[in-house]
Design an enzyme around this catalytic site. Structure first.
Site, PDB file in Angstrom:
ATOM      1  N   ARG A 198       2.067  10.340   6.169  1.00 55.22           N
ATOM      2  CA  ARG A 198       0.924   9.430   6.123  1.00 55.22           C
ATOM      3  C   ARG A 198       0.806   9.068   7.625  1.00 55.22           C
ATOM      4  O   ARG A 198       1.642   8.772   8.391  1.00 55.22           O
ATOM      5  CB  ARG A 198       1.131   8.405   5.332  1.00 55.22           C
ATOM      6  CG  ARG A 198       0.957   8.977   3.676  1.00 55.22           C
ATOM      7  CD  ARG A 198       0.982   7.409   3.016  1.00 55.22           C
ATOM      8  NE  ARG A 198       2.305   6.654   3.046  1.00 55.22           N
ATOM      9  CZ  ARG A 198       2.535   5.820   3.817  1.00 55.22           C
ATOM     10  NH1 ARG A 198       1.785   5.164   4.441  1.00 55.22           N
ATOM     11  NH2 ARG A 198       3.733   5.250   3.597  1.00 55.22           N
ATOM     12  N   TYR A 254      -1.372  16.919   4.511  1.00 54.65           N
ATOM     13  CA  TYR A 254      -0.562  16.187   3.596  1.00 54.65           C
ATOM     14  C   TYR A 254      -0.636  15.143   2.592  1.00 54.65           C
ATOM     15  O   TYR A 254      -1.870  14.460   2.722  1.00 54.65           O
ATOM     16  CB  TYR A 254       0.391  15.529   4.895  1.00 54.65           C
ATOM     17  CG  TYR A 254       1.470  14.665   4.316  1.00 54.65           C
ATOM     18  CD1 TYR A 254       2.819  15.157   3.982  1.00 54.65           C
ATOM     19  CD2 TYR A 254       1.292  13.373   4.025  1.00 54.65           C
ATOM     20  CE1 TYR A 254       3.727  14.565   3.047  1.00 54.65           C
ATOM     21  CE2 TYR A 254       2.266  12.543   3.223  1.00 54.65           C
ATOM     22  CZ  TYR A 254       3.499  13.230   3.059  1.00 54.65           C
ATOM     23  OH  TYR A 254       4.584  12.342   2.491  1.00 54.65           O
ATOM     24  N   LYS A 307      -2.872   7.252  -2.646  1.00 57.01           N
ATOM     25  CA  LYS A 307      -3.026   6.021  -1.877  1.00 57.01           C
ATOM     26  C   LYS A 307      -4.382   5.374  -1.482  1.00 57.01           C
ATOM     27  O   LYS A 307      -4.386   4.179  -1.581  1.00 57.01           O
ATOM     28  CB  LYS A 307      -2.068   6.228  -0.454  1.00 57.01           C
ATOM     29  CG  LYS A 307      -0.747   6.812  -0.661  1.00 57.01           C
ATOM     30  CD  LYS A 307       0.345   5.853  -1.589  1.00 57.01           C
ATOM     31  CE  LYS A 307       1.533   6.333  -1.443  1.00 57.01           C
ATOM     32  NZ  LYS A 307       2.674   5.290  -2.265  1.00 57.01           N
ATOM     33  N   HIS A 329       1.759  -1.337  -5.396  1.00 50.84           N
ATOM     34  CA  HIS A 329       2.796  -0.153  -4.892  1.00 50.84           C
ATOM     35  C   HIS A 329       4.258  -0.575  -5.674  1.00 50.84           C
ATOM     36  O   HIS A 329       5.023  -0.834  -5.076  1.00 50.84           O
ATOM     37  CB  HIS A 329       2.874  -0.272  -3.390  1.00 50.84           C
ATOM     38  CG  HIS A 329       3.662   0.856  -2.708  1.00 50.84           C
ATOM     39  ND1 HIS A 329       4.456   0.692  -1.603  1.00 50.84           N
ATOM     40  CD2 HIS A 329       3.838   2.235  -3.284  1.00 50.84           C
ATOM     41  CE1 HIS A 329       4.893   2.041  -1.400  1.00 50.84           C
ATOM     42  NE2 HIS A 329       4.617   2.822  -2.198  1.00 50.84           N
ATOM     43  N   SER A 367       9.389   1.976   1.373  1.00 54.72           N
ATOM     44  CA  SER A 367       9.552   3.249   1.155  1.00 54.72           C
ATOM     45  C   SER A 367      11.145   3.424   1.557  1.00 54.72           C
ATOM     46  O   SER A 367      11.818   2.644   2.452  1.00 54.72           O
ATOM     47  CB  SER A 367       8.954   4.273   2.153  1.00 54.72           C
ATOM     48  OG  SER A 367       8.161   3.642   3.278  1.00 54.72           O
ATOM     49  N   CYS A 414      13.662   2.975  -0.317  1.00 58.41           N
ATOM     50  CA  CYS A 414      14.466   1.873  -0.850  1.00 58.41           C
ATOM     51  C   CYS A 414      14.665   2.299  -2.520  1.00 58.41           C
ATOM     52  O   CYS A 414      15.398   1.664  -3.112  1.00 58.41           O
ATOM     53  CB  CYS A 414      13.840   0.576  -0.803  1.00 58.41           C
ATOM     54  SG  CYS A 414      13.843   0.021   0.845  1.00 58.41           S
ATOM     55  N   ASP A 424       5.380   4.947  -8.579  1.00 60.14           N
ATOM     56  CA  ASP A 424       5.037   4.639  -7.144  1.00 60.14           C
ATOM     57  C   ASP A 424       3.744   3.485  -7.218  1.00 60.14           C
ATOM     58  O   ASP A 424       3.654   2.485  -6.421  1.00 60.14           O
ATOM     59  CB  ASP A 424       4.475   6.029  -6.644  1.00 60.14           C
ATOM     60  CG  ASP A 424       4.028   5.605  -5.319  1.00 60.14           C
ATOM     61  OD1 ASP A 424       4.823   4.996  -4.625  1.00 60.14           O
ATOM     62  OD2 ASP A 424       3.245   6.217  -4.868  1.00 60.14           O
ATOM     63  N   ARG A 427       8.706  16.984  -0.101  1.00 61.07           N
ATOM     64  CA  ARG A 427       8.538  16.555  -1.283  1.00 61.07           C
ATOM     65  C   ARG A 427       8.249  17.285  -2.615  1.00 61.07           C
ATOM     66  O   ARG A 427       8.488  18.725  -2.354  1.00 61.07           O
ATOM     67  CB  ARG A 427       7.095  15.983  -1.195  1.00 61.07           C
ATOM     68  CG  ARG A 427       6.654  14.820  -0.051  1.00 61.07           C
ATOM     69  CD  ARG A 427       7.250  13.757  -0.639  1.00 61.07           C
ATOM     70  NE  ARG A 427       6.839  12.531   0.432  1.00 61.07           N
ATOM     71  CZ  ARG A 427       6.730  11.167   0.110  1.00 61.07           C
ATOM     72  NH1 ARG A 427       6.610  10.771  -1.188  1.00 61.07           N
ATOM     73  NH2 ARG A 427       6.745  10.406   0.954  1.00 61.07           N
TER      74      ARG A 427
HETATM   75  C1  OXD Z   1       4.660   6.712   0.177  1.00 64.29           C
HETATM   76  C2  OXD Z   1       4.719   7.459  -0.938  1.00 64.29           C
HETATM   77  O1  OXD Z   1       4.649   6.909   1.185  1.00 64.29           O
HETATM   78  O2  OXD Z   1       4.867   7.143  -2.272  1.00 64.29           O
HETATM   79  O3  OXD Z   1       4.913   5.477  -0.153  1.00 64.29           O
HETATM   80  O4  OXD Z   1       4.182   8.910  -0.526  1.00 64.29           O
HETATM   81 MN    MN Z   2       4.565   4.967  -2.487  1.00 63.34          MN
END
Ligand code: OXD
Ligand code: MN
Length: 584
Positions: free
Chosen positions: A70, A198, A207, A227, A249, A251, A276, A365
């Site tokens: 991102r 991406y 997002k 989130h 992220s 974690c 998520d 991913r």
């Molecule tokens: C993030 C995702 O970056 O879920 O939080 O991809």
């Molecule tokens: Mn996320």
């Protein structure tokens, strides 16, 4: 300028006139459509088939090497007033952004197909779901949206009958980082994204729609777009309790949502509702109810294995799109953290050479349908979602935060979420490192001013009759030698057991200035764990001096959000500060 009332076809025509695609294809998400798309992508080399025996129906996509994450620095909220975006967002005026878009999108789809993707975020018949349409020239986006959202005819029919929808305009452009922008217009329910293929930048349902635009709308309409993972915990008596949890992220959100109970928890089951994003509403009974707007997972691959996340590991053995992993000589996907296999080709397609860095990109991913998860909860499809018993906030804190503590009130819980941070360890000195504050794990995703966002959280106490209790967890506490004190993974169920006991009002706790802590000797289940008593003491200890420093830092952090920080939050902060200094 598109507006909320513009019809779907008028909008598509307008975008097509500007972007000048060769052709327009309406997508329905069907198997037949996927077969054609897949053949096309294979022929063009946009996906590579993986070993059909060991990884049936799995494909590898390699993104442009400059386009692997991102891009927060070029992500903008284009609200009418700059102040409404807040210091937590980049802001561009809607006029400037529309001009920029027009320049960048002019002719950007020449020699390309414009795909129209009607999608639904949330169970298709939920009153809390939202519709969207993404326009894109990326087949990879179509293939991923098919797994991540509910897409197709049913949605199109609803849109054509006049239901509102979020508009997403995406183009790969020329993939130049200099011409990469992610623009959100909350007043127009509109997203424009160019220059990236991406995940979070290009799969606009995720997002951009389900967090940034949705959080803006949620504030106007009295709900929350968060989130957060959503997980159901079933005890041996067969009762299921649902938790939502926000972690920055890296974690372990996906791991917690799919946790496998350890042998010491016979009869317990864990059900994944989401990994998520959670959309949380006050239900007719006055409790908070959560739905997962997504239909699939877009998870980080490295580190996933049969020990760390057995459910994820199993579910990505078939019907999965891998992005930027390495492959073995047998064309199996490979990533760091896999105990077997040897990478032959790295994520960029080069012969693997450790001198070039990791074989799989650290942000590589998997995309797969949620139903493929062995722990998938059928209640994911319930139109009203699941009722929340507790909300968890968690960070990566090497020294500061105990394994678990409970907030003393809703406002204190909101403060706990607001104080969320992840910390790196300065390896050389062994001292606590840099703290990145990430309130509610929403720093990159809250589509409006954080001060207003915290006020919105606080105000929920006036809307709901029964709020979930709020807890903070920290699986990452270390000793002086940098060794993790807590085994984590499946053993985290012990922490959740304590949380559920607290929510049921069955056990007392020990009060501290930062919150309620477990009485470890009597009420926290440590049986069968070989932790030395010093580790246990450290895991639950509260260093008042360190907390005073941390809350001073938080106080400084909040100044940037004045004058919109709600008074209740500041009072909660002052109360903790006072208690800390009077007991240190
Ligand atoms: C993030 C995702 O970056 O879920 O939080 O991809
Ligand atoms: Mn996320």
């Amino acid at each position: 300028m598109p507006d909320r009332t513009q019809t779907l076809s008028a909008w598509i025509d307008e975008v097509a006139r500007l972007a000048q695609p060769d052709r327009i294809q309406w997508c329905d998400g069907s198997e037949g459509e996927w077969n054609v798309l897949r053949t096309d992508m294979l022929e063009r080399g946009e996906i590579l088939p993986l070993n059909p025996k060991t990884y049936p129906n799995c494909y590898l996509h390699r993104s442009d090497p400059t386009d692997v994450a991102r891009v927060e620095q070029v992500t903008y909220i284009c609200s009418r007033l700059k102040d409404d975006a807040g210091p937590n967002n980049n802001w561009m005026s809607p006029e400037e952004a529309h001009d920029l878009y027009k320049r960048l999108f002019a002719g950007c789809m020449r020699n390309r197909t414009l795909y129209v993707i009607p999608y639904c975020m949330g169970p298709i018949d939920s009153p809390w779901s939202q519709l969207g349409v993404e326009i894109t020239d990326s087949r990879y986006v179509v293939a991923n949206m098919r797994l991540m959202t509910r897409m197709g005819h049913a949605v199109l029919k609803r849109i054509q009958s006049g239901e509102p929808f979020v508009r997403g305009q995406h183009s790969l452009g020329d993939l130049s980082p200099d011409r990469r922008y992610i623009l959100h217009y909350p007043d127009e329910n509109l997203i424009q994204s160019i220059g990236s293929g991406y995940g979070g930048n290009a799969l606009l349902g995720k997002k951009c729609h389900a967090l940034r635009i949705a959080s803006w709308n949620a504030r106007q309409e009295g709900w929350l777009a968060e989130h957060m993972l959503i997980v159901g915990i079933e005890n041996p008596e067969g009762q299921v309790f649902y938790l939502a949890a926000a972690f920055p992220s890296a974690c372990g959100k996906t791991n917690l949502s799919m946790l496998v109970p350890p042998q010491s928890f016979p009869g317990w089951k864990v059900w994944t509702v989401g990994d998520d994003i959670a959309w949380i509403h006050v239900g007719p009974d006055g409790r908070l109810w959560a739905i997962n707007p997504e239909a699939g997972y877009f998870g980080v691959v490295p580190g996933t294995n049969a020990t760390t996340n057995p459910n994820a590991f199993r579910m990505i053995q078939r019907d999965t799109i891998f992005t930027n992993v390495a492959i073995t000589a047998d064309r199996e996907p490979w990533w760091e953290g896999l105990p077997t296999g040897v990478p032959a080709t790295d994520w960029r397609g080069r012969p693997y050479d450790p001198a070039n860095g990791p074989a799989a990109h650290p942000n590589s991913r998997f995309t797969t349908l949620a139903e493929r998860n062995p722990a998938w909860s059928k209640h994911t499809l319930d139109p009203m979602g699941v009722p929340l018993t507790a909300i968890l906030f968690g960070g990566r804190r090497a020294r500061l935060a105990p394994l678990v503590y409970e907030a003393k009130s809703w406002a204190h819980g909101v403060l706990t979420g607001c104080a969320l941070a992840s910390e790196t360890t300065a390896a050389a000195s062994g001292r606590t490192g840099i703290v990145r504050r990430d309130p509610m794990a929403m720093l990159p995703f809250c589509g409006y001013h954080f001060g207003d966002y915290w006020a919105h959280w606080i105000n929920l106490q006036n809307q709901a009759r029964e709020l979930p209790r709020i807890f903070h967890v920290n699986w990452f506490r270390q000793n002086q030698d940098g060794k993790y004190l807590w085994p984590g993974y499946g053993e985290n169920l012990r922490v959740i057991q304590w949380i559920l006991e607290r929510c049921a009002g069955r056990i007392p706790a020990q009060e501290s200035p930062i919150g309620y802590l477990p009485k470890t000797a009597s009420d926290f289940n440590l049986s069968g764990l070989t932790l030395d008593p010093e580790a246990i003491r450290e895991l639950f200890s509260v260093d008042h001096e360190a907390w005073i420093d941390d809350f001073d830092d938080l106080e400084q952090f909040l100044i940037a959000y004045e004058p919109r920080v709600p008074i209740e939050l500041k009072e909660a902060l002052q109360r903790v500060q006072l208690e800390l200094s009077s007991t240190s």
